[in-house]
Enzyme design. Sequence first.
Site, PDB file in Angstrom:
ATOM      1  N   GLY A  13     -28.968  27.612 -12.728  1.00  0.00           N
ATOM      2  CA  GLY A  13     -28.781  27.287 -14.154  1.00  0.00           C
ATOM      3  C   GLY A  13     -28.155  28.359 -15.014  1.00  0.00           C
ATOM      4  N   SER A  19     -27.547  32.157 -21.316  1.00  0.00           N
ATOM      5  CA  SER A  19     -28.414  31.179 -20.634  1.00  0.00           C
ATOM      6  C   SER A  19     -29.837  31.697 -20.513  1.00  0.00           C
ATOM      7  CB  SER A  19     -27.897  30.904 -19.218  1.00  0.00           C
ATOM      8  OG  SER A  19     -26.671  30.210 -19.241  1.00  0.00           O
ATOM      9  N   ILE A  20     -30.795  30.781 -20.620  1.00  0.00           N
ATOM     10  CA  ILE A  20     -32.194  31.152 -20.368  1.00  0.00           C
ATOM     11  C   ILE A  20     -32.322  31.695 -18.942  1.00  0.00           C
ATOM     12  CG2 ILE A  20     -34.539  30.237 -20.127  1.00  0.00           C
ATOM     13  CD1 ILE A  20     -33.922  28.359 -22.504  1.00  0.00           C
ATOM     14  N   VAL A  67     -26.302  19.648  -9.043  1.00  0.00           N
ATOM     15  CA  VAL A  67     -27.603  19.086  -8.636  1.00  0.00           C
ATOM     16  C   VAL A  67     -27.608  17.559  -8.538  1.00  0.00           C
ATOM     17  CG1 VAL A  67     -28.953  21.081  -9.455  1.00  0.00           C
ATOM     18  CG2 VAL A  67     -28.565  19.096 -10.982  1.00  0.00           C
ATOM     19  N   VAL A  94     -31.956  23.743 -15.662  1.00  0.00           N
ATOM     20  CA  VAL A  94     -30.860  22.780 -15.728  1.00  0.00           C
ATOM     21  C   VAL A  94     -31.300  21.587 -16.568  1.00  0.00           C
ATOM     22  CG1 VAL A  94     -29.566  21.113 -14.340  1.00  0.00           C
ATOM     23  CG2 VAL A  94     -29.964  23.416 -13.449  1.00  0.00           C
ATOM     24  N   TYR A 159     -32.812  14.500 -30.087  1.00  0.00           N
ATOM     25  CA  TYR A 159     -33.078  14.919 -28.700  1.00  0.00           C
ATOM     26  C   TYR A 159     -33.142  13.675 -27.796  1.00  0.00           C
ATOM     27  CZ  TYR A 159     -34.525  18.226 -25.076  1.00  0.00           C
ATOM     28  OH  TYR A 159     -34.582  19.013 -23.948  1.00  0.00           O
ATOM     29  N   LYS A 166     -37.505  15.102 -20.240  1.00  0.00           N
ATOM     30  CA  LYS A 166     -38.410  16.269 -20.176  1.00  0.00           C
ATOM     31  C   LYS A 166     -39.854  15.831 -19.928  1.00  0.00           C
ATOM     32  CE  LYS A 166     -35.596  19.815 -20.847  1.00  0.00           C
ATOM     33  NZ  LYS A 166     -35.162  20.614 -19.682  1.00  0.00           N
ATOM     34  N   LEU A 198     -25.366  27.723 -24.436  1.00  0.00           N
ATOM     35  CA  LEU A 198     -24.275  26.734 -24.341  1.00  0.00           C
ATOM     36  C   LEU A 198     -24.807  25.316 -24.529  1.00  0.00           C
ATOM     37  CD1 LEU A 198     -21.928  27.869 -21.427  1.00  0.00           C
ATOM     38  CD2 LEU A 198     -21.457  27.857 -23.892  1.00  0.00           C
TER      39      LEU A 198
HETATM   40  P1  NAD Z   1     -27.307  26.619 -20.553  1.00  0.00           P
HETATM   41  O1  NAD Z   1     -26.190  25.741 -20.986  1.00  0.00           O
HETATM   42  O2  NAD Z   1     -27.051  28.074 -20.548  1.00  0.00           O
HETATM   43  O3  NAD Z   1     -27.850  26.182 -19.126  1.00  0.00           O
HETATM   44  C1  NAD Z   1     -27.868  24.837 -18.705  1.00  0.00           C
HETATM   45  C2  NAD Z   1     -27.459  24.872 -17.254  1.00  0.00           C
HETATM   46  O4  NAD Z   1     -27.512  23.563 -16.675  1.00  0.00           O
HETATM   47  C3  NAD Z   1     -26.011  25.372 -17.067  1.00  0.00           C
HETATM   48  O5  NAD Z   1     -26.023  26.484 -16.211  1.00  0.00           O
HETATM   49  C4  NAD Z   1     -25.310  24.206 -16.405  1.00  0.00           C
HETATM   50  O6  NAD Z   1     -24.334  24.620 -15.461  1.00  0.00           O
HETATM   51  C5  NAD Z   1     -26.491  23.524 -15.727  1.00  0.00           C
HETATM   52  N1  NAD Z   1     -26.183  22.146 -15.337  1.00  0.00           N
HETATM   53  C6  NAD Z   1     -25.961  21.059 -16.111  1.00  0.00           C
HETATM   54  N2  NAD Z   1     -25.650  19.998 -15.342  1.00  0.00           N
HETATM   55  C7  NAD Z   1     -25.688  20.426 -14.057  1.00  0.00           C
HETATM   56  C8  NAD Z   1     -25.447  19.809 -12.800  1.00  0.00           C
HETATM   57  N3  NAD Z   1     -25.080  18.529 -12.698  1.00  0.00           N
HETATM   58  N4  NAD Z   1     -25.586  20.563 -11.674  1.00  0.00           N
HETATM   59  C9  NAD Z   1     -25.935  21.867 -11.740  1.00  0.00           C
HETATM   60  N5  NAD Z   1     -26.168  22.505 -12.909  1.00  0.00           N
HETATM   61  C10 NAD Z   1     -26.046  21.787 -14.044  1.00  0.00           C
HETATM   62  O7  NAD Z   1     -28.543  26.253 -21.511  1.00  0.00           O
HETATM   63  P2  NAD Z   1     -30.064  26.698 -21.507  1.00  0.00           P
HETATM   64  O8  NAD Z   1     -30.522  26.461 -22.892  1.00  0.00           O
HETATM   65  O9  NAD Z   1     -30.216  28.018 -20.899  1.00  0.00           O
HETATM   66  O10 NAD Z   1     -30.754  25.577 -20.582  1.00  0.00           O
HETATM   67  C11 NAD Z   1     -31.577  25.878 -19.469  1.00  0.00           C
HETATM   68  C12 NAD Z   1     -32.818  24.996 -19.483  1.00  0.00           C
HETATM   69  O11 NAD Z   1     -33.627  25.362 -20.584  1.00  0.00           O
HETATM   70  C13 NAD Z   1     -32.538  23.494 -19.627  1.00  0.00           C
HETATM   71  O12 NAD Z   1     -33.424  22.769 -18.814  1.00  0.00           O
HETATM   72  C14 NAD Z   1     -32.883  23.256 -21.085  1.00  0.00           C
HETATM   73  O13 NAD Z   1     -33.246  21.915 -21.293  1.00  0.00           O
HETATM   74  C15 NAD Z   1     -34.042  24.190 -21.241  1.00  0.00           C
HETATM   75  N6  NAD Z   1     -34.422  24.522 -22.616  1.00  0.00           N
HETATM   76  C16 NAD Z   1     -33.489  25.003 -23.489  1.00  0.00           C
HETATM   77  C17 NAD Z   1     -33.875  25.319 -24.796  1.00  0.00           C
HETATM   78  C18 NAD Z   1     -32.865  25.806 -25.809  1.00  0.00           C
HETATM   79  O14 NAD Z   1     -33.117  25.677 -27.007  1.00  0.00           O
HETATM   80  N7  NAD Z   1     -31.744  26.388 -25.386  1.00  0.00           N
HETATM   81  C19 NAD Z   1     -35.222  25.165 -25.181  1.00  0.00           C
HETATM   82  C20 NAD Z   1     -36.145  24.685 -24.250  1.00  0.00           C
HETATM   83  C21 NAD Z   1     -35.737  24.371 -22.962  1.00  0.00           C
HETATM   84  O1  0WE Z   2     -32.696  20.983 -23.629  1.00  0.00           O
HETATM   85  C1  0WE Z   2     -31.947  21.348 -24.521  1.00  0.00           C
HETATM   86  C2  0WE Z   2     -30.471  21.046 -24.456  1.00  0.00           C
HETATM   87  C3  0WE Z   2     -30.203  19.898 -23.553  1.00  0.00           C
HETATM   88  C4  0WE Z   2     -28.814  19.335 -23.524  1.00  0.00           C
HETATM   89  C5  0WE Z   2     -27.759  19.751 -24.317  1.00  0.00           C
HETATM   90  C6  0WE Z   2     -26.512  19.144 -24.201  1.00  0.00           C
HETATM   91  C7  0WE Z   2     -25.352  19.505 -25.063  1.00  0.00           C
HETATM   92  C8  0WE Z   2     -24.023  19.149 -24.443  1.00  0.00           C
HETATM   93  C9  0WE Z   2     -28.613  18.308 -22.635  1.00  0.00           C
HETATM   94  N1  0WE Z   2     -27.415  17.692 -22.526  1.00  0.00           N
HETATM   95  C10 0WE Z   2     -26.383  18.095 -23.261  1.00  0.00           C
HETATM   96  N2  0WE Z   2     -25.193  17.428 -23.127  1.00  0.00           N
HETATM   97  C11 0WE Z   2     -24.041  17.844 -23.694  1.00  0.00           C
HETATM   98  O2  0WE Z   2     -22.995  17.190 -23.559  1.00  0.00           O
HETATM   99  N3  0WE Z   2     -32.478  22.004 -25.616  1.00  0.00           N
HETATM  100  C12 0WE Z   2     -33.907  22.131 -25.710  1.00  0.00           C
HETATM  101  C13 0WE Z   2     -31.664  22.514 -26.739  1.00  0.00           C
HETATM  102  C14 0WE Z   2     -31.636  21.440 -27.781  1.00  0.00           C
HETATM  103  O3  0WE Z   2     -30.795  20.391 -27.664  1.00  0.00           O
HETATM  104  C15 0WE Z   2     -31.041  19.536 -28.725  1.00  0.00           C
HETATM  105  C16 0WE Z   2     -32.059  20.071 -29.521  1.00  0.00           C
HETATM  106  C17 0WE Z   2     -32.451  21.288 -28.914  1.00  0.00           C
HETATM  107  C18 0WE Z   2     -33.527  22.204 -29.378  1.00  0.00           C
HETATM  108  C19 0WE Z   2     -30.468  18.315 -29.034  1.00  0.00           C
HETATM  109  C20 0WE Z   2     -30.878  17.642 -30.172  1.00  0.00           C
HETATM  110  C21 0WE Z   2     -31.892  18.162 -30.963  1.00  0.00           C
HETATM  111  C22 0WE Z   2     -32.497  19.381 -30.651  1.00  0.00           C
END
Ligand code: NAD
Ligand code: 0WE
Length: 264
Positions: A13, A19-20, A67, A94, A159, A166, A198
């Site tokens: 991921g 990225s997280i 994935v 992811v 969301y 989730k 991202l």
């Molecule tokens: P990020 O965009 O940096 O990471 C998301 C990752 O998912 C990317 O590396 C992307 O390549 C991967 N991904 C998406 N589709 C894929 C596929 N088909 N095959 C393989 N990889 C795939 O964003 P992030 O915020 O670091 O997200 C990581 C996790 O944290 C996610 O599960 C997200 O829901 C969760 N999360 C994010 C937040 C936030 O606010 N950013 C909060 C809570 C949880």
């Molecule tokens: O899990 C996430 C992000 C998940 C996500 C983001 C995207 C953007 C681009 C999943 N799919 C996509 N598809 C795309 O095409 N978060 C927890 C971050 C997040 O996303 C939101 C939030 C928060 C917080 C979307 C709506 C409202 C709040």
Amino acid sequence: MGFLANKRFLIVGIASNKSIAWGIAEAMHKQGAELAFTYQNERLQGRVIKAAETFGSSADLCFPCDVSSDAEIEQVFTQLSNHWDGLDGIVHAVGFAPGHELDGNFVDVATREGFQIAHDISSYSLVALAKAGKELLYQRQGSILTLTYHASQQTVPNYNVMGLAKASLEAAVRYLAASMGPEGVRVNGISAGPIRTLAASGIKKFRTMLDENANKAPIRRNVTIEEVGNAAAFLCSDLASGISGEILYVDGGANTAFMPAIEE
Ligand code: NAD
Ligand code: 0WE
């Protein structure tokens, strides 16, 4: 010596240094772990190799993995087993739903196809990685960690289908924990507060959501990928040997508050 010395983890991921999963890799590396990585596609290959080099690994421990493909997931563990005879953990960071489903009124924007994609990429992929990685994990009584968001429990505007995915992911944590626990494998999730990655870019009003969240959180600010990384390193370590099937909130306590702070 760190608390992850002599431990080996697969990080799924990383898309950028925001990225997280990057924060998790950094924290695990600081604690002495050895890391392998996957990247979704060639577009991200260079950035993931950069991450590997930053965290003491080389490009031979970076593998392609979309994935949605069982074949690519299988390949990862086949190749990894040429380098490592066991695995101490898999980090799954992811999540994905089609962008148009994350903008608008849920009942209007929801589609069967969007539901299937969101659940496949964001929830089933955890199960698929567990299935394919189980032999390597059983060798070392490894653990599995995923990332979730509180919108699985309470609604968050826009969301939408990701909230359902989730909720499914969090149930998968419990079922995998029950399933793999007898072999010594622990399975947990971290429910992170909102962070600008991202996956958050292009989300409407994300700045407003960050501000609202900081006002709800007892710590009165948002969390960082370093803070999520430290909690992740702990959960994947022997320090957390008694914790499984759990969702640990790393959100500054925001989920425990019912109303945001009111300006005096
Ligand atoms: P990020 O965009 O940096 O990471 C998301 C990752 O998912 C990317 O590396 C992307 O390549 C991967 N991904 C998406 N589709 C894929 C596929 N088909 N095959 C393989 N990889 C795939 O964003 P992030 O915020 O670091 O997200 C990581 C996790 O944290 C996610 O599960 C997200 O829901 C969760 N999360 C994010 C937040 C936030 O606010 N950013 C909060 C809570 C949880
Ligand atoms: O899990 C996430 C992000 C998940 C996500 C983001 C995207 C953007 C681009 C999943 N799919 C996509 N598809 C795309 O095409 N978060 C927890 C971050 C997040 O996303 C939101 C939030 C928060 C917080 C979307 C709506 C409202 C709040």
